[in-house]
Design a protein around this motif. Structure first.
Motif, PDB file in Angstrom:
ATOM      1  N   UNK A  23       6.446   3.013  26.775  1.00 16.46           N
ATOM      2  CA  UNK A  23       5.232   3.660  26.264  1.00 16.46           C
ATOM      3  C   UNK A  23       4.779   3.105  24.919  1.00 16.46           C
ATOM      4  N   UNK A  24       5.717   2.667  24.096  1.00 16.71           N
ATOM      5  CA  UNK A  24       5.383   2.287  22.722  1.00 16.71           C
ATOM      6  C   UNK A  24       5.054   0.800  22.579  1.00 16.71           C
ATOM      7  N   UNK A  25       5.047   0.063  23.695  1.00 21.04           N
ATOM      8  CA  UNK A  25       4.606  -1.336  23.640  1.00 21.04           C
ATOM      9  C   UNK A  25       3.218  -1.420  23.010  1.00 21.04           C
ATOM     10  N   UNK A  26       3.028  -2.401  22.144  1.00 20.22           N
ATOM     11  CA  UNK A  26       1.737  -2.590  21.500  1.00 20.22           C
ATOM     12  C   UNK A  26       1.610  -1.894  20.162  1.00 20.22           C
ATOM     13  N   UNK A  27       2.566  -1.028  19.829  1.00 17.30           N
ATOM     14  CA  UNK A  27       2.535  -0.356  18.528  1.00 17.30           C
ATOM     15  C   UNK A  27       2.971  -1.308  17.426  1.00 17.30           C
ATOM     16  N   UNK A  28       2.602  -0.988  16.206  1.00 13.38           N
ATOM     17  CA  UNK A  28       3.195  -1.645  15.046  1.00 13.38           C
ATOM     18  C   UNK A  28       4.462  -0.879  14.675  1.00 13.38           C
ATOM     19  N   UNK A  29       5.304  -1.504  13.860  1.00 11.93           N
ATOM     20  CA  UNK A  29       6.567  -0.848  13.496  1.00 11.93           C
ATOM     21  C   UNK A  29       6.898  -1.095  12.039  1.00 11.93           C
ATOM     22  N   UNK A  30       7.378  -0.044  11.379  1.00 12.99           N
ATOM     23  CA  UNK A  30       7.982  -0.199  10.065  1.00 12.99           C
ATOM     24  C   UNK A  30       9.481   0.026  10.229  1.00 12.99           C
ATOM     25  N   UNK A  31      10.279  -0.821   9.602  1.00 13.65           N
ATOM     26  CA  UNK A  31      11.717  -0.697   9.767  1.00 13.65           C
ATOM     27  C   UNK A  31      12.461  -1.588   8.798  1.00 13.65           C
ATOM     28  N   UNK A  32      13.753  -1.761   9.082  1.00 10.68           N
ATOM     29  CA  UNK A  32      14.573  -2.666   8.293  1.00 10.68           C
ATOM     30  C   UNK A  32      14.699  -2.294   6.836  1.00 10.68           C
ATOM     31  N   UNK A  33      14.524  -1.012   6.511  1.00 13.49           N
ATOM     32  CA  UNK A  33      14.594  -0.613   5.104  1.00 13.49           C
ATOM     33  C   UNK A  33      16.049  -0.421   4.697  1.00 13.49           C
ATOM     34  N   UNK A  34      16.448  -1.149   3.666  1.00 15.57           N
ATOM     35  CA  UNK A  34      17.794  -0.997   3.128  1.00 15.57           C
ATOM     36  C   UNK A  34      17.753  -1.144   1.618  1.00 15.57           C
ATOM     37  N   UNK A  35      18.378  -0.198   0.948  1.00 14.22           N
ATOM     38  CA  UNK A  35      18.453  -0.204  -0.509  1.00 14.22           C
ATOM     39  C   UNK A  35      19.910  -0.366  -0.930  1.00 14.22           C
ATOM     40  N   UNK A  36      20.164  -1.338  -1.785  1.00 12.38           N
ATOM     41  CA  UNK A  36      21.526  -1.597  -2.251  1.00 12.38           C
ATOM     42  C   UNK A  36      22.103  -0.334  -2.889  1.00 12.38           C
ATOM     43  N   UNK A  37      23.386  -0.005  -2.609  1.00 12.75           N
ATOM     44  CA  UNK A  37      23.984   1.214  -3.183  1.00 12.75           C
ATOM     45  C   UNK A  37      23.862   1.289  -4.702  1.00 12.75           C
ATOM     46  N   UNK A  38      23.830   0.140  -5.380  1.00 15.04           N
ATOM     47  CA  UNK A  38      23.748   0.140  -6.840  1.00 15.04           C
ATOM     48  C   UNK A  38      22.348   0.472  -7.355  1.00 15.04           C
ATOM     49  N   UNK A  39      21.384   0.591  -6.445  1.00 16.78           N
ATOM     50  CA  UNK A  39      20.002   0.836  -6.872  1.00 16.78           C
ATOM     51  C   UNK A  39      19.417   2.106  -6.278  1.00 16.78           C
ATOM     52  N   UNK A  40      20.266   2.999  -5.822  1.00 17.66           N
ATOM     53  CA  UNK A  40      19.765   4.209  -5.164  1.00 17.66           C
ATOM     54  C   UNK A  40      19.485   5.311  -6.172  1.00 17.66           C
ATOM     55  N   UNK A  41      18.531   5.022  -7.037  1.00 13.82           N
ATOM     56  CA  UNK A  41      18.084   5.980  -8.047  1.00 13.82           C
ATOM     57  C   UNK A  41      16.700   5.558  -8.505  1.00 13.82           C
ATOM     58  N   UNK A  42      16.019   6.481  -9.142  1.00 10.10           N
ATOM     59  CA  UNK A  42      14.725   6.144  -9.725  1.00 10.10           C
ATOM     60  C   UNK A  42      13.588   6.007  -8.734  1.00 10.10           C
ATOM     61  N   UNK A  43      13.789   6.494  -7.504  1.00 11.08           N
ATOM     62  CA  UNK A  43      12.708   6.455  -6.521  1.00 11.08           C
ATOM     63  C   UNK A  43      12.485   5.114  -5.882  1.00 11.08           C
ATOM     64  N   UNK A  44      13.457   4.211  -5.951  1.00  5.55           N
ATOM     65  CA  UNK A  44      13.256   2.871  -5.401  1.00  5.55           C
ATOM     66  C   UNK A  44      13.170   2.877  -3.873  1.00  5.55           C
ATOM     67  N   UNK A  45      13.845   3.833  -3.221  1.00  8.60           N
ATOM     68  CA  UNK A  45      13.711   3.954  -1.776  1.00  8.60           C
ATOM     69  C   UNK A  45      12.286   4.313  -1.386  1.00  8.60           C
ATOM     70  N   UNK A  46      11.675   5.197  -2.168  1.00  8.66           N
ATOM     71  CA  UNK A  46      10.281   5.567  -1.928  1.00  8.66           C
ATOM     72  C   UNK A  46       9.363   4.375  -2.146  1.00  8.66           C
ATOM     73  N   UNK A  47       9.644   3.576  -3.172  1.00  8.66           N
ATOM     74  CA  UNK A  47       8.840   2.378  -3.431  1.00  8.66           C
ATOM     75  C   UNK A  47       8.924   1.412  -2.252  1.00  8.66           C
ATOM     76  N   UNK A  48      10.137   1.185  -1.751  1.00  9.31           N
ATOM     77  CA  UNK A  48      10.303   0.300  -0.600  1.00  9.31           C
ATOM     78  C   UNK A  48       9.540   0.822   0.613  1.00  9.31           C
ATOM     79  N   UNK A  49       9.722   2.103   0.908  1.00 16.08           N
ATOM     80  CA  UNK A  49       9.122   2.676   2.110  1.00 16.08           C
ATOM     81  C   UNK A  49       7.600   2.654   2.046  1.00 16.08           C
TER      82      UNK A  49
END
Length: 336
Positions: free
Chosen positions: A117-143
């Motif tokens: 069913x989802x053929x033809x959709x766009x996709x966001x993925x592959x988000x990974x934040x280094x454990x040493x940088x998991x502060x300050x909202x950087x995950x939100x910036x990436x996403x």
């Protein structure tokens, strides 16, 4: 803050490989395999250079860099359109209803149905934040940087967008869902299947997976209990997706049973609400400016960071330096 999102470069191979080794398995878009990662970087380089202004089989790979140290501390990906190179398979949770006149009863059984069913959709993925940088909202910036990229290149993406969340993985690196469902048909462990999929794609699913529905009631409890459940580390990502307007519409990953979230592209908050303006002033300080995510540039020149935006298109000088822009350049921004 000195962090900026930028397009990936071939020289990022070692950095992205080191991050891939930290994912803990089940992270198909970031396999700890140098050859596969090199292929991703090559594909991304070609995608950024492409002149196609319509949805196609492009991969846009971006990195989170600390500009003060040059260290890469995160990565994320956007796919222009899934299901072109090989079919995009999901399980869709459905219901099979049966009625017996003699018993006077109707039975409703939940089933898993192999779906494209989802053929033809766009996709966001592959988000990974280094454990040493998991502060300050950087995950939100990436996403959210991914949505600003889409907003600045809207013609390259479909009308529907999806995000696959990693499912539950046990302490040994296995998947209870895989062991209870697909593993019975493939003669390989979850780690082997996940690695093969990451490197070769999932055509082997089409070749070997039975096409008939799988009745959930017949699965072991270990598999039933993780259907549509995100990995504990993915719960925050699920909340961010929901805040953007994504919803779980009964699609799950065929490998680990994790939820697939979907949305109409133009209704994703950070795409719908993005403002596009010309920079009219660069100021040393914008005390009354709005805290924002700010992006600029096209394709390989795309950059995104946190900053401040004032009335009439003014931005603070620190942001201008990170984005490498000046007055007369265009930016896209959303409130933080």
């Amino acid at each position: 803050m000195s962090y900026v999102i930028r397009s990936a470069k071939p020289s990022d191979l070692q950095s992205i490989y080191e991050m891939a080794k930290l994912t803990g398995g089940g992270f198909t878009n970031l396999p700890p395999d140098r050859k596969a990662l090199r292929a991703k970087l090559d594909r991304a380089e070609a995608s950024f250079a492409s002149d196609r202004e319509y949805p196609s089989d492009e991969l846009y790979l971006m990195m989170l860099e600390d500009t003060e140290t040059g260290e890469v501390r995160g990565t994320c990906q956007i796919f222009g359109q899934v299901g072109q190179r090989w079919p995009f398979y999901s399980y869709r949770i459905g219901t099979d209803s049966k009625h017996s006149e003699q018993l006077g009863r109707t039975f409703h059984a939940q089933v898993l149905m192999l779906s494209n069913d989802l053929n033809g959709s766009s996709e966001v993925g592959g988000l990974f934040l280094h454990p040493a940088a998991r502060a300050g909202g950087l995950g939100l910036l990436l996403a959210r940087s991914r949505y600003l990229f889409i907003a600045r290149h809207r013609a390259r993406f479909g009308d529907r967008i999806l995000a696959e969340l990693r499912g539950v993985i046990d302490e040994a690196g296995g998947s209870p869902f895989w062991d209870g469902v697909a593993g019975k048909f493939f003669g390989m462990s979850f780690q082997e299947a996940d690695q093969f999929n990451a490197v070769h794609g999932n055509q082997f699913i089409a070749d070997l997976m039975p096409k008939h529905p799988v009745y959930i009631a017949m699965l072991p409890e270990t598999a039933r209990s993780v259907i549509g459940v995100p990995h504990p580390t993915g719960r925050a990502a699920m909340r961010m997706l929901e805040n953007e307007g994504f919803a779980f519409e009964n699609y799950i990953d065929i490998f680990d049973g994790g939820p697939t979230m979907t949305a109409r592209t133009d209704q994703v908050s950070s795409i719908r609400d993005a403002q596009h303006v010309e920079v009219t002033r660069v100021a040393d300080g914008l005390d009354d400016g709005a805290d924002a995510l700010i992006a600029t540039g096209r394709l390989a020149d795309f950059r995104c960071c946190f900053g401040k935006v004032g009335e009439g298109g003014s931005i603070d000088a620190a942001t201008a330096r990170l984005l490498q822009i000046d007055t007369g350049d265009t930016i896209s921004w959303i409130g933080r």
